[in-house]
Write an enzyme that holds these catalytic residues in place. Structure first.
Site, PDB file in Angstrom:
ATOM      1  N   ASP A 298       3.533  90.427  39.214  1.00  0.00           N
ATOM      2  CA  ASP A 298       2.290  89.568  38.821  1.00  0.00           C
ATOM      3  C   ASP A 298       1.263  90.940  38.526  1.00  0.00           C
ATOM      4  OD1 ASP A 298       0.368  88.276  37.751  1.00  0.00           O
ATOM      5  OD2 ASP A 298       0.055  86.937  39.559  1.00  0.00           O
TER       6      ASP A 298
HETATM    7  C1  BGC Z   1      -1.789  85.787  37.190  1.00  0.00           C
HETATM    8  C2  BGC Z   1      -0.498  85.297  36.542  1.00  0.00           C
HETATM    9  C3  BGC Z   1      -0.511  85.481  35.120  1.00  0.00           C
HETATM   10  C4  BGC Z   1      -0.533  87.130  34.890  1.00  0.00           C
HETATM   11  C5  BGC Z   1      -0.571  87.368  33.231  1.00  0.00           C
HETATM   12  C6  BGC Z   1      -2.312  87.001  36.693  1.00  0.00           C
HETATM   13  O1  BGC Z   1      -3.261  87.502  37.117  1.00  0.00           O
HETATM   14  O2  BGC Z   1      -1.631  85.748  38.360  1.00  0.00           O
HETATM   15  O3  BGC Z   1      -0.172  83.991  36.815  1.00  0.00           O
HETATM   16  O4  BGC Z   1       0.831  85.080  34.635  1.00  0.00           O
HETATM   17  O5  BGC Z   1      -1.810  87.328  35.471  1.00  0.00           O
HETATM   18  O6  BGC Z   1      -1.778  86.809  32.679  1.00  0.00           O
END
Ligand code: BGC
Length: 749
Positions: A298
């Site tokens: 993530d």
């Molecule tokens: C979030 C994810 C998301 C990713 C890409 C992160 O900050 O926790 O859920 O998929 O960003 O946008």
């Protein structure tokens, strides 16, 4: 097949020798179809791998964002350069056919091997046609509707160049303070698992190479939904048993349903950040579950392991992540900066890199990108599919199914045609809030607000803003009261701002913000029936509102068609059928509150007044329990019967119950089955959901619902951590929510 090879600038490219082909054929003949597919994918991936330099391999393990959401369709020139050099194999936040084509061309035509890019995006509850937030959708308890929502999202996203969604988010949560409960399915592992399966099926279909399907990404692995004190990104600390029995099942369900990628979570679990957690990513995910897809971080969660204090610097963080089982680095630039050096110094092995790249390439083959890198780049399809009437109709249908009627005294709802209605509240006129968080390419400017939709239904609707959704300004109260005084009924639309739910939006107070409830109290003094329409992304403390309102409809953030959906429910064109999937507490002090609690040694029903597990200032039970939701009709449950009082380990028993529509209009009811294991080698929850079914009943109609109970439904992690059942006494409950149930006992042999 392998048209991409045409673009590769050859180095040591050799096709398979005849001998290898014969060998492959021989192996193939002795395998079942699933392992045949495995062998073939591995072979295809390996045929690419062997052409790659170490740097190109690392490039496949890198995922960078375009700057779309910030400045329009642009990409940092360094990233574009990386794509061309084969240093970046995957992009996110880039969409629309024309933009995707441009970037894909850079990869396919200008990089040495021409390996196509994956294009990821947070298509969480819709791409352009926005469905209700996931928590709202979950309240439909309607797996066909939820699958359809994911299907439509996949159709629109794939028509706009995308081949990968960062969904489903399947984090169980009992934390209404946490803003991301809006993205999940709520508190229950069984329902959460059913929904996880439905969403994966909707995104991926039965065949990933179908141009209308996209790769799913189960997130956030693992237990991200349990941050201490509900503060996003905070520490998670729970027993392994609680993790495995409660938090883990939806991830498992999604992976068993075939999800091709998994995203790590930002949090630590038992002292180890997920992104560096070998137990989670290798032991549990790959070895125990046999997950064959790839793992992506993530965002910059590799880098963040330095802040966690599990490594001294970013270089160490990269090695920890790779060793734990992370295949792809989202935006962190750690793999890009350090892996090659680490291979050379022997800190990591090239074989580990090969394994990670193989897993990524396999998915690209499965998607069919090597056959046609531009398969998602069809302008005509984009024009026809995105925001089509059919998709909007689906969003309307799902939105109606997600609205939960919490209170309806004196049949205040539905509103009747001809009644003079005053609509009050800033949120009534808001378009943006209707879409909620993570709105992908959703546009709110042209959608009808709730007020627009109500006026389209009944033009003489009166409106006053009254107050803002936040702040303490009461100067609009007087006009709102004057407007409301002219009406027969008042519809007050209150709740949270849409950006109060989602990532980094934790709250320490879960009441309706600002002076909105003060306005409700003033309106109530007019002596007219008041309907409270709620828009919010989490369970709220509605204790004050519940006393003041005559009727309450929880509408979450209901999406592009939310205005029309709420209007149809308010006017009785659709009879609400949704049920809460998270308990609504009486106040924040009760949090965490969930129906599958333990009995404790001093349960509240003991006869003494003091020394038992209770509060002195509030009851133990929630204001609205899990599974609760009213209808414009009423249902009566009777005649719960078990086919036997004994369940043998390999047998089953049938539980039947009669459900009657005792009201005046047709309606749908979610019939819920719970069990309780009375004595275990470890203590067991007072109730656990094990089945549900949704049925439609006409007035006076009775239907018999049958559930089949098998022993595997009663399994858990026992004292020695083995998974299985224990013989003994059980209770079985059936009802329309987790509180109001009929019960029978049975014995498991
Ligand atoms: C979030 C994810 C998301 C990713 C890409 C992160 O900050 O926790 O859920 O998929 O960003 O946008």
């Amino acid at each position: 097949m392998f048209t991409w090879l045409i673009n590769a600038k050859p180095i040591h490219m050799k096709s398979l020798t005849g001998l290898a082909l014969i060998l492959l054929l021989f192996v193939a003949c002795s395998q079942n179809p699933a392992s045949l597919k495995e062998t073939s994918l591995n072979h295809k991936a390996d045929s690419v791998l062997k052409l790659m330099t170490l740097q190109e391999k690392i490039g496949q393990m890198v995922l960078y964002t375009s700057d779309w959401d910030v400045t329009g369709p642009t990409i940092r020139s360094s990233y574009l350069d990386d794509i061309k050099k084969g240093n970046c194999g995957n992009i996110f936040n880039a969409h629309t056919v024309s933009y995707v084509r441009t970037l894909q061309e850079a990869a396919v035509k200008e990089s040495r091997l021409g390996i196509p890019l994956l294009f990821g995006y947070d298509v969480i509850h819709g791409y352009k046609t926005i469905f209700p937030i996931s928590l709202g959708e979950a309240c439909s308890w309607d797996m066909a509707a939820i699958e359809k929502s994911a299907r439509v999202s996949a159709i629109e996203a794939s028509a706009s160049g995308l081949n990968w969604t960062f969904a489903p988010m399947v984090d169980i949560s009992v934390e209404p303070r946490w803003g991301r409960v809006s993205e999940g399915a709520g508190e229950d592992p069984f329902l959460g698992s059913c929904i996880a399966r439905a969403r994966v099926k909707g995104f991926q279909g039965t065949n990933l190479s179908d141009t209308s399907t996209i790769l799913a990404c189960v997130k956030h692995f693992a237990a991200y939904g349990a941050p201490l004190a509900g503060r996003d990104y905070n520490t998670v600390d729970m027993s392994k048993r609680v993790f495995l029995d409660t938090y883990f099942p939806p991830y498992k369900a999604a992976i068993e349903a075939g999800a091709g990628s998994v995203m790590t979570s930002f949090n630590e679990l038992d002292g180890v950040p997920s992104t560096g957690n070998k137990y989670l990513l290798t032991e549990l995910l790959r070895k125990e579950m046999g997950f064959k897809g790839f793992v992506v971080t993530d965002y910059t969660s590799i880098n963040e392991m330095v802040n966690h204090g599990i490594v001294a610097n970013e270089e160490e963080a990269g090695a920890l992540a790779l060793n734990a089982g992370v295949d792809m680095d989202m935006q962190g630039e750690i793999y890009f900066k350090y892996l090659a050096k680490q291979v050379k110094s022997g800190i990591v092995k090239e074989k580990q890199i090969d394994d990670a790249v193989r897993r990524i390439l396999r998915v690209k083959f499965e998607l069919g990108l090597f056959d046609d890198p531009y398969k998602y780049c069809n302008e005509a399809r984009e024009k026809a599919e995105v925001y089509s009437k059919e998709n909007l109709d689906a969003a309307l249908d799902v939105a109606k199914r997600s609205l939960v009627l919490l209170k309806n005294d004196n049949e205040t709802l539905p509103l009747r045609k001809g009644e003079k209605i005053a609509v009050i509240g800033e949120l009534a006129a808001s378009k943006r809030d209707l879409l909620g968080s993570w709105i992908a390419a959703g546009k709110w400017e042209n959608i009808p607000s709730l007020l627009d939709a109500m006026k389209a239904y009944q033009p003489d609707i009166l409106y006053a803003e009254g107050c803002k959704k936040m702040g303490d300004d009461k100067t609009g109260f007087a006009e709102a009261l004057r407007t409301a005084a002219k009406a027969d009924k008042i519809v007050l639309v209150i709740g949270e701002s849409c950006d109060w739910c989602g990532e980094a939006s934790s709250r320490s107070n879960i009441q309706v913000p600002g002076v909105q409830t003060d306005l409700l109290a003033e309106l109530k003094k007019l002596g007219k029936p008041v309907v409270v329409v709620l828009m919010n992304g989490r369970p709220l403390d509605l204790s004050r509102e519940e006393v003041l309102a005559d009727a309450m409809l929880e509408t979450w953030f209901a999406g592009s068609m939310g205005g029309q959906a709420i209007t149809q429910v308010l006017f009785g064109e659709y009879n609400p059928s949704a049920k809460l999937t998270m308990s609504f507490p009486r106040n924040l002090g009760q949090v965490p509150i969930y129906y599958y609690e333990k009995n404790t040694g001093r349960p509240i029903y003991l006869p003494n007044d003091k020394y038992k597990s209770k509060y002195i200032d509030v009851p133990n039970d929630p204001l609205f329990p899990f599974g609760f939701g009213l209808s414009y009709t009423t249902f009566e449950y009777s005649n719960l019967k078990l086919s036997n009082t004994v369940l043998n380990k390999n047998g089953n028993l049938k539980a039947t119950v009669q459900v009657k529509n005792t009201g005046k209009v047709p309606g749908e009811e979610v019939v819920q089955l719970y069990v309780r294991d009375l004595v275990g080698s470890v203590t067991r929850p007072v109730k656990e959901l094990k089945g549900f079914t949704k049925l439609s009943l006409n007035p006076d109609e009775t239907k018999t619902v049958e559930f089949t109970v098998t022993s595997d439904m009663l399994a858990f992690h026992r004292l020695d951590m083995s998974y299985g059942t224990e013989p003994g006494e059980f209770l079985l409950f059936v009802g329309g929510n987790s509180r109001d149930v009929l019960q029978k006992g049975f014995q498991l042999n």
